[in-house]
Design an enzyme around this catalytic site. Sequence first.
Site, PDB file in Angstrom:
ATOM      1  N   CYS A  78       0.862  -1.180   0.000  1.00  0.00           N
ATOM      2  CA  CYS A  78       0.000   0.000   0.000  1.00  0.00           C
ATOM      3  C   CYS A  78       0.897   1.228   0.000  1.00  0.00           C
ATOM      4  CB  CYS A  78      -0.891  -0.019   1.237  1.00  0.00           C
ATOM      5  SG  CYS A  78      -1.773   1.527   1.557  1.00  0.00           S
ATOM      6  N   CYS A 188      -1.169   4.169  -6.180  1.00  0.00           N
ATOM      7  CA  CYS A 188      -1.949   3.411  -5.198  1.00  0.00           C
ATOM      8  C   CYS A 188      -2.184   2.035  -5.793  1.00  0.00           C
ATOM      9  CB  CYS A 188      -3.280   4.109  -4.904  1.00  0.00           C
ATOM     10  SG  CYS A 188      -4.432   3.149  -3.886  1.00  0.00           S
TER      11      CYS A 188
END
Length: 226
Positions: A78, A188
């Site tokens: 992440c 992302c």
Amino acid sequence: MLQRQSVNSRVGFFDSGIGGLVIAREFIKMCPAVDTLYIADWGFCPYGEKSETLVLERAHFLTKKLIDHGCTHVVVACNTATSVALESLRDTYDIAFTGVQPPVELAAAKSKSGVIGVVATPITLRGRLFQEAVARLDGKIDVHTAAGEGLVELVESGDFSSEKARLHIAKVINPIIAGGADHIVLGCTHYSFFAEMIQEMAGPAITVVDSASHVALQIAKAVCPG
């Protein structure tokens, strides 16, 4: 630099949701014999809209869980959690870590227009790791940024191709395209699910840069024998 580990190593991945599965999937293709675990922290998804304090707490909590289950290499799958917690995790636990960062320098090296775009969460965009990556470009490349707010929720709902998703993505990337960018960096892991759509919408003159395969290869080099 990460040390090479035996094939008996267990690799753990965590993200706020399913975004990091893109990296895990690529890694498993490269190292099918390595045991892997994945945690989707759905109760706190998306991280990009949470406080940095909470993201840091969750990163430590999930890392401890993965270590308790025998993981000797943890992938912070992440961008937001990497930005907030990677340094702290490395300082705290005596295991190997791999984080995920927007591949700004890769896109900059290939740019012909001298302009690139980065779509990421607000935490990632204002984080030290991203700011340092931009600073290393030494002003030679213009970096246009856009917060991909709402995109994680679309992915988590399974909406990868609806007209609603297309309109939402258009609002995010159109200013970057209008600014002359010839590369759009996906900052992302969730956004990887939209990579093909974004490429289609951006057109052939623009290259969409997704780091999933690159990160998976980094992990494979550290973990897989040979």
